[in-house]
Design an enzyme around this catalytic site. Structure first.
Site, PDB file in Angstrom:
ATOM      1  N   ASN A 162       0.864  -1.190   0.000  1.00  0.00           N
ATOM      2  CA  ASN A 162       0.000   0.000   0.000  1.00  0.00           C
ATOM      3  C   ASN A 162       0.887   1.222   0.000  1.00  0.00           C
ATOM      4  OD1 ASN A 162      -2.927  -1.023   0.415  1.00  0.00           O
ATOM      5  ND2 ASN A 162      -1.662  -2.233   1.835  1.00  0.00           N
ATOM      6  N   GLU A 163       1.092   1.743  -1.189  1.00  0.00           N
ATOM      7  CA  GLU A 163       2.010   2.862  -1.385  1.00  0.00           C
ATOM      8  C   GLU A 163       1.331   4.186  -1.026  1.00  0.00           C
ATOM      9  OE1 GLU A 163       5.001   2.312  -1.875  1.00  0.00           O
ATOM     10  OE2 GLU A 163       5.446   0.931  -3.502  1.00  0.00           O
ATOM     11  N   PRO A 164       2.106   5.268  -0.928  1.00  0.00           N
ATOM     12  CA  PRO A 164       1.511   6.571  -0.659  1.00  0.00           C
ATOM     13  C   PRO A 164       0.317   6.834  -1.583  1.00  0.00           C
ATOM     14  CG  PRO A 164       3.879   6.749  -0.573  1.00  0.00           C
ATOM     15  CD  PRO A 164       3.573   5.333  -1.005  1.00  0.00           C
TER      16      PRO A 164
END
Ligand code: GLP
Length: 266
Positions: A162-164
């Site tokens: 879950n990236e920025p």
């Protein structure tokens, strides 16, 4: 050695932080806690659901679990596991796959039932992914939810993949990988250009539904992102900050990863 980190008034959340002298000591303790719950569930004739992570961070935990299996008769016959993520596309027999990682460090050395192991499938056709991801969510729910979720943290503040930008209520889905994440993964692939640009990951919401969440971070290289996570308000720019809003979360750090935190109370 649990220490509380008092955050500024503007941020009411007070995550539990445990700081250990080094990664090994922390990992042995995490593994022992997992083992205790596995055994407690066995006494009650129940299954336990583990959410598992890859990367260098959980390796010592897995080594200790393997040791407990070999030397202290810890059985995994009541364990159901769900891995956080997998690169997409990815063949399970590729050495860079998270399937290969989990076999190498854990599954090949313990007695977990193969049918109880779940790792997102990197071989799907694109059109199959959405239905597969919602089935992954449903399987987790069908076995009663995750008892203990292990997490590492990426230098972007990602958990799982879950990236920025990932939202608080995100579920298992296909995501694009951040450039820094791909740079960090480059050694395993020989070069960044070979690192897949996408992955399938559990969402923030999937992770936060777990009954206990242990986010682990070791070494000086994680100190900046640990500090940012603790000292920044809850924001999708640093997905790990969402964890501060749930009380079942514990940040398990070694001294180096905690070295930039101020105001730790003994
Ligand atoms: C990868 C994984 C994450 C992991 C992160 C940190 O991106 N998908 O689950 O937490 O890397 O990796 P490491 O533990 O090697 O620092």
């Amino acid at each position: 050695m649990v220490k509380n980190f008092p955050l500024e008034q503007s941020n009411p959340e007070r995550p539990v932080i445990s700081v250990y002298p080094d990664a090994k000591a922390a990992s042995v303790d995490v593994a022992q806690r997992i083992a205790s719950l596995i055994r407690a569930k066995q006494r009650d004739n129940k299954q336990i659901v583990l959410g598992l992570a890859t990367g260098s961070t959980p390796i010592y935990v897995y080594e200790e679990l393997v040791r407990l299996h070999r030397e202290e008769e810890l059985s995994f016959n009541n364990v159901i596991s769900f891995n956080l993520d997998e690169y997409f596309p990815m063949q399970p027999d590729s050495s860079q796959s998270y399937v290969a990682f989990m076999k190498k460090y854990l599954f090949d050395h313990i007695d977990i039932k193969p049918e109880n192991v779940h790792i997102p499938d990197g071989t799907l056709a694109r059109a199959e992914i959405e239905a597969y991801c919602s089935a992954y969510e449903n399987k987790i729910k069908a076995v009663g939810g995750i008892d203990i979720q292990l997490l590492g943290i990426g230098r972007t503040g990602h958990i799982g993949f879950n990236e920025p930008g990932a939202t608080r209520f995100s579920k298992t889905r296909l995501v694009e990988l951040n450039d820094l994440t791909r740079t960090d993964a480059a050694p395993a692939f020989g070069s960044k250009e070979y690192v897949p640009t996408e992955a399938i990951t559990m969402g923030i919401d999937t992770i936060m539904a777990a009954r206990k969440i242990l986010l682990m971070a070791w070494g000086r290289g994680k100190a900046e992102i640990v500090q940012k996570t603790m000292e920044t308000e809850v924001t999708a720019t640093i997905p790990a900050t969402f964890l501060k809003t749930c009380e079942q979360v514990e940040f398990v750090l070694d001294n180096e990863a905690a070295s930039l935190l101020t105001g730790l109370e003994a």
